[in-house]
Scaffold this motif. Structure first.
Motif, PDB file in Angstrom:
ATOM      1  N   GLN A   1     -12.009  -3.802   2.478  1.00 26.14           N
ATOM      2  CA  GLN A   1     -10.337  -4.840   1.598  1.00 26.14           C
ATOM      3  C   GLN A   1     -10.659  -5.654   0.878  1.00 26.14           C
ATOM      4  O   GLN A   1     -10.110  -5.958  -0.263  1.00 26.14           O
TER       5      GLN A   1
ATOM      6  N   SER B   1       0.547  -1.705  -0.594  1.00 26.19           N
ATOM      7  CA  SER B   1      -0.083   0.063   0.444  1.00 26.19           C
ATOM      8  C   SER B   1       1.062   1.134   0.039  1.00 26.19           C
ATOM      9  O   SER B   1       1.815   1.622   0.782  1.00 26.19           O
TER      10      SER B   1
ATOM     11  N   LEU C   1      -5.448   1.204  -0.684  1.00 26.76           N
ATOM     12  CA  LEU C   1      -5.993  -0.017   0.414  1.00 26.76           C
ATOM     13  C   LEU C   1      -4.724   0.687   1.882  1.00 26.76           C
ATOM     14  O   LEU C   1      -4.218   1.217   2.024  1.00 26.76           O
TER      15      LEU C   1
END
Ligand code: ADP
Length: 623
Positions: free
Chosen positions: A344, A304, A333
Motif C-alpha cells: 500500500q 478505495s 488500493l
C-alpha cells in the motif's frame, strides 16, 4: 454438526484482530457493507453475461433492539457451503482476490472490487459476541448458515433463504465501561457511520427509520416508518466535470472540509498510470487559522472505490503543498490496512508523486491564466512553496522557481522570468532587497540607489526568501544580488576610481571607527550608495542581516548574529564632522561612531540595545 476449529494461524490472527489491529471499532460496519457491495458487484458482473440475474440490488440494514442484533443483508452473489468454509474459516484467505485473479482477462470486469485481503470480516468480532452469516449462492438451491462466537470456532448448517445473497447478523456485546456497544443499534449512529464511511457505495444502503410527520390537524406529530436510503451513492469526483456545476463542487468542499469560504481553485483529475486514481482537490481561499502552526495537519481523504479508508492521509501531500484539501479515490488500493501495508505504501507513494506533479502544473496554469487570483493565492500560501524550495537542500527549486511572484519596486508582482525579460540594457544581475515590509525596503538607501539607475528591485519580505535566493544563486544565468552587497556593479568606472581614492585617504578614519566600535563591527568602509543617509549597515559573508534575524528568533539561536559592516557616506556632513573630531576630541568621536552605527542598525530594523542612551546621543549632536 460439530464445532469446527479455525485454522491455527487464523485463530491467532483473530485474537490479534479483536484485541489490537483496529483501534477504531466502528469500522466493522464499513467492512460488512463493503463485503456486501463486493458481493453485489460480483453478481452484477456475472449478470453481464447472464440476463436472468438482473434485479434491483440493495444492501439492507435492520436492527432489533430487544435481541441486540444488527443485520446487514445483500442480494449479491452469496456463498456456497464450501465458500463459507474457505472464506470465513480461514483468515487471510480472500475470496475477492481469487475472483479477481480468475477474471483478470475480462475487460474492466472485476475492477473496482474493494476488498483484497481477508481480514475485514473478522472486525465484526470487535463489537459482537456472536456472528451469523446466512448465505445462498447464486444459482444454487440450498442456503447455509455459518455461526461463530469468536475464537472457539464456527459451525455450518443447512438453512433457508429465499433469494441469493448474504445476511450477516451480529449479536452485539454487552455494554461495558469503555464502550457502549448498544450505540450501534441507534438509527442516528448507523446513519452517521454509513454517511461517513460508505456514502459512495454504489448500491443503495437502506434502513427502516421512524419519521415524525405532522398529523392532519396540522399540530400533533405522528410517527411513521419509512424505508430510507442512507448513502448518496455517486461520489461527486466520479461524475464528469461537465455534468457538475461549480456551485456543487463549492458546496461539497465547504461542507466536507468545514470552510466558510468558497475554494479559490478546484482541481479535478482522472489519472491512469502506475496507480489509477481520481481526485478532486481544492485550494482554499484563506489559510486555516492554524495553518502556519505545528497544530496544522495536512492530508487528503483517501477512498478505495468510494469507501473511505483514511480521513486524513498525510502521505499524499508534501509539506509544502499542505494547504491543498480534497479527496483521492483509487480502486487499486485495498480497504484493509494490514500485512500488505508495504505494498500500500508503494501505491501511496506513486499517487503522491503523481499528485504533486499535477498540483504544480495546475498552479503554473493558474499563474498564466488568472494572474490576479494567483497573486492573491501566492500572498497567502506562497511562503509554504518557498519553504518547500528551501527544504531538501533546494532539490525542488527547478519545479518551483517559476511559481514564485515577488512584489517589486515597479509596484507589481513579477516572476523571475518576467524580471529577467525586462532587464535594462547594461544590467547584468537581478537585484533584491530583503526586509520585513515593502515600504521600509523601498526607502532603504541601497534600494533607492539601484532604482535610480532605472533597475527594478524585488522586495522580499518573507522570512524564508533570502534563504531560498541563496540556494538558487541565479536565475537564467543572472545572479541574484542583494542590494546590500559590497559590489553591486552599478557604479561607473569613474565613480569606482573616485571611491578608491577617497577610501585611500580615509584609511586612518575608518580605522578609528573600527577601534571605537570594537567587536560590534567586522569592517568599516565607504559607500556611495547611501543617498541622504550618513551611514548604512550590511553584512559580510554568507549570513545576511535578514537571515540572522530569522535564525536568531528561533529558540536556542539567540546568539546568532551577522558579521556587521558599517558603511559611511563620505558626501554627508556627518562624515566631515567625524574627520574633524578625530583630531580634536577622541571621546566625542567615539560617541559619534556609536551614534552612526546605531542609526545604521535602525534603518535595517534592528533596535538599539539601550534606547535611552541612543536618544541622549542624538540630542548631543543636534544641539
Ligand atoms: P475481504 O473482503 O478483504 O476479501 P473479508 O474477511 O472481509 O475479506 O471476507 C472474506 C471473504 O468472504 C470475501 O473475500 C468474500 O469472498 C467472502 N464474503 C464476505 N462477505 C460476503 C458477502 N456479504 N457476500 C459474499 N461473500 C462474502
Amino acid at each position: 454438526m460439530a464445532l469446527k476449529q479455525f485454522k491455527a494461524e487464523s485463530k491467532r490472527l483473530l485474537d490479534l484482530m479483536i484485541n489490537s489491529i483496529y483501534t477504531n471499532k466502528e469500522i466493522f460496519l464499513r467492512e460488512i457493507i463493503s463485503n456486501a457491495s463486493d458481493a453485489i458487484d460480483k453478481l452484477h458482473f456475472t449478470s453481464l453475461t447472464d440476463s436472468n440475474a438482473s434485479r434491483e440490488f440493495e444492501i439492507r440494514i435492520d436492527v432489533d433492539k430487544n435481541a441486540r442484533t444488527l443485520t446487514v443483508s445483500d442480494n449479491g452473489v452469496g456463498m456456497s457451503e464450501k465458500e463459507l468454509e474457505t472464506n470465513l474459516g480461514t483468515i487471510a484467505k480472500s475470496g475477492t482476490l481469487d475472483f479477481k485473479k480468475k477474471n483478470e482477462k475480462v475487460d474492466g470486469g472485476a475492477e473496482g472490487l474493494i476488498g483484497q485481503f481477508g481480514v475485514g470480516f473478522y472486525s465484526c468480532f470487535m463489537v459482537a459476541d456472536e456472528v451469523t452469516v446466512l448465505s445462498k449462492k447464486y444459482g444454487e438451491d440450498v442456503a447455509h448458515k455459518w455461526t461463530s462466537a469468536g475464537v472457539s470456532g464456527y459451525e455450518i448448517t443447512e438453512a433457508e433463504r429465499e433469494t441469493s445473497g448474504t445476511t450477516v447478523t451480529l449479536v452485539l456485546k454487552a455494554d461495558d465501561e469503555d464502550v457502549k456497544y448498544s450505540d450501534y443499534l441507534e438509527e442516528y449512529t448507523i446513519m452517521r457511520l454509513v454517511k461517513f464511511y460508505s456514502d459512495y457505495i454504489r448500491y443503495p444502503i437502506r434502513m427502516q427509520v421512524e419519521r415524525s410527520v405532522p398529523a392532519e390537524d396540522g399540530k400533533t406529530a405522528e410517527k411513521e416508518t419509512v424505508i430510507e436510503t442512507l448513502n448518496s451513492m455517486t461520489p461527486i469526483w466520479k461524475r464528469r466535470k461537465s455534468e457538475v456545476k461549480t456551485e456543487d463542487y463549492e458546496s461539497f468542499y465547504m461542507e466536507k472540509f468545514g470552510d466558510y469560504n468558497k475554494p479559490a481553485r478546484i482541481i479535478t483529475a482522472n489519472i491512469e498510470g502506475a496507480v489509477n486514481y481520481a481526485c478532486l482537490l481544492f485550494i482554499p481561499s484563506e489559510p486555516p487559522y492554524d495553518f502556519y502552526t505545528k497544530a496544522f495537519k495536512k492530508g487528503l481523504q483517501l477512498y478505495s472505490s468510494g469507501v473511505l479508508i483514511m480521513d486524513n492521509c498525510e502521505k499524499l501531500l508534501p509539506d509544502y503543498l499542505g494547504f491543498v484539501r480534497g479527496v483521492v479515490d483509487s480502486s487499486d488500493l485495498s480497504l484493509n490496512i494490514s500485512r500488505e501495508m508495504l505494498q500500500q505504501d508503494r501505491q501511496l507513494t506513486e499517487i503522491a508523486k503523481s499528485l504533486e506533479k499535477k498540483i504544480l502544473s495546475e498552479l503554473s496554469k493558474w499563474l498564466k491564466t488568472e494572474r490576479e487570483e494567483y497573486e492573491k493565492f501566492f500572498t497567502k500560501f506562497g511562503m509554504t512553496l518557498k519553504i518547500g524550495a528551501y527544504e531538501g537542500f533546494g532539490t525542488k527549486i527547478p519545479q518551483l522557481k517559476d511559481l514564485f511572484v515577488y512584489y517589486s519596486t515597479s509596484g507589481k508582482f513579477v516572476t523571475l522570468k518576467e524580471y529577467v525579460g525586462s532587464m535594462k540594457e547594461g544590467q547584468s544581475d537581478i537585484y533584491y532587497g530583503a526586509g520585513t515590509d515593502a515600504s521600509s525596503l523601498r526607502s532603504l538607501p541601497q534600494v533607492t540607489a539601484v532604482t535610480a539607475k532605472g533597475y527594478d528591485v524585488l522586495l522580499m519580505t518573507d522570512n524564508v526568501d533570502e534563504f531560498v535566493v541563496k540556494l538558487m544563486g541565479e536565475y537564467d544565468g543572472k545572479k541574484l544580488k542583494s542590494v546590500s552587497s559590497e559590489d553591486l556593479g552599478i557604479e561607473t568606472e569613474e565613480e569606482k576610481k573616485a571611491s578608491a581614492e577617497k577610501a585611500d585617504s580615509s584609511k586612518a578614519l575608518l580605522e578609528e571607527f573600527k577601534n571605537a566600535l570594537g567587536t560590534n563591527v567586522t569592517e568599516v568602509r565607504l559607500s556611495n550608495m547611501l543617498g541622504d543617509y550618513p551611514s548604512g549597515l550590511t553584512a559580510k559573508g554568507e549570513l545576511s542581516i535578514e537571515m540572522a534575524k530569522v535564525l536568531s528568533a528561533m529558540p536556542g539561536n539567540e546568539k546568532i548574529r551577522a558579521q556587521y559592516v558599517l558603511e559611511l557616506n563620505p558626501a554627508h556632513p556627518m562624515f566631515a564632522l567625524a574627520e574633524k573630531l578625530m583630531g580634536e576630541d577622541k571621546a566625542k568621536f567615539g560617541r559619534l561612531a556609536v551614534l552612526l552605527f546605531t542609526e545604521a542598525m535602525l534603518t535595517v530594523g534592528i533596535n538599539p540595545e539601550n534606547p535611552a542612551e541612543f536618544v541622549k546621543l542624538i540630542n548631543e549632536f543636534i544641539r
